[in-house]
Design an enzyme around this catalytic site. Sequence first.
Site, PDB file in Angstrom:
ATOM      1  CG  ASP A   7      -2.123  -0.919   1.050  1.00 47.03           C
ATOM      2  OD1 ASP A   7      -2.345  -1.400  -0.085  1.00 47.03           O
ATOM      3  OD2 ASP A   7      -2.836  -1.168   2.038  1.00 47.03           O
ATOM      4  NE  ARG A  16      -2.017  20.417  28.099  1.00 47.17           N
ATOM      5  CZ  ARG A  16      -1.514  19.639  29.058  1.00 47.17           C
ATOM      6  NH1 ARG A  16      -2.323  18.966  29.856  1.00 47.17           N
ATOM      7  NH2 ARG A  16      -0.212  19.524  29.207  1.00 47.17           N
ATOM      8  CB  ALA A  73      -4.139   3.444   7.145  1.00 43.16           C
ATOM      9  CE1 TYR A  74      -0.428   6.047  14.054  1.00 46.95           C
ATOM     10  CE2 TYR A  74      -0.385   8.228  13.056  1.00 46.95           C
ATOM     11  CZ  TYR A  74      -0.029   7.375  14.084  1.00 46.95           C
ATOM     12  OH  TYR A  74       0.716   7.836  15.126  1.00 46.95           O
ATOM     13  CG  LEU A  98      -8.485  -0.074  12.136  1.00 45.51           C
ATOM     14  CD1 LEU A  98      -9.976   0.089  12.395  1.00 45.51           C
ATOM     15  CD2 LEU A  98      -8.253  -1.150  11.087  1.00 45.51           C
TER      16      LEU A  98
END
Length: 296
Positions: A77, A179, A193-194, A196
């Site tokens: 990917d 924050r 991807a990230y 998830l």
Amino acid sequence: MATTGQSGFRRIALLGKVHHEATRTTLLKLEESLMSMGYDVIIESRTAEQLKTTRAQILPLHRIGESADLAVVVGGDGNMLGAARILCEADIAVIGVNRGNLGFLTDLDPDHVIEQLKAVLEGEYQTERRFLLQAEVFHNGKSKSVGRAINEVVLHSDKVAHMIEFEVYVNDEFVYSQRSDGLIISTPTGSTAYSLSGGGPILTPGLDAITMVPMFPHTLSSRPIVVDGHSVIRLRAAADNDSLQLSCDGHVRMTVQPGDDVVIQQHAHRLCLVHPKDHSYYRVLRNKLGWGSRLF
């Protein structure tokens, strides 16, 4: 004259993961088979270096879109993302051969790639239009850097495990200050991807929506938010931050200074992604994420 069936694809570009022997083997097989079938084959210049010898035309990535009808990306990917960020501007169709790990974007099996690609070239395929995100950093009201992402844009510290503070606006309406270790702004494509990994929802590719997923927020009430895909998201870095980073698909990195604004919205061009005719997104999810099969 090439026999291209009903697809209209006559000029086929080949791109691949560099310094990877299995990818090289697949590329050589594709080049030989496509040329024997009468197609015009183009090899991306960095890809051509690892083939050592080729009878195909060689072009740099930024010129592939103006010369080919279909780009075949051999790799994972990550290779697909890197190529697609450039190729989307030319509106060229793109299909992937999986020589990586998960392979949410690369459909073709390298062991059966010739048969599967031949069916696509004969018109047995489906297409999707995936939108990208454009991220622009403004310093004192002036644009200083621009990037694009197919998966996600991430605001984060340039230090490991370091909390930052920022404000979030959607369509110029204040949403919250936060924050946290950062914020993931994801497309439906990037939702597996990230995002998830950060606890974000899975969005089916056809949804016109963007997710905002906090990274380790300093409050238990902070949760992912899904907004309309045509929203304009603005992040403002608090004045007491150290220098921050903005990452696009984990590769393109831009510096964000305290007080800078980051504006994220849909990119003007979309990726034309080609799948085999029997492609099923839910089958991909079952296979890649280990979901249960039918009970009955």
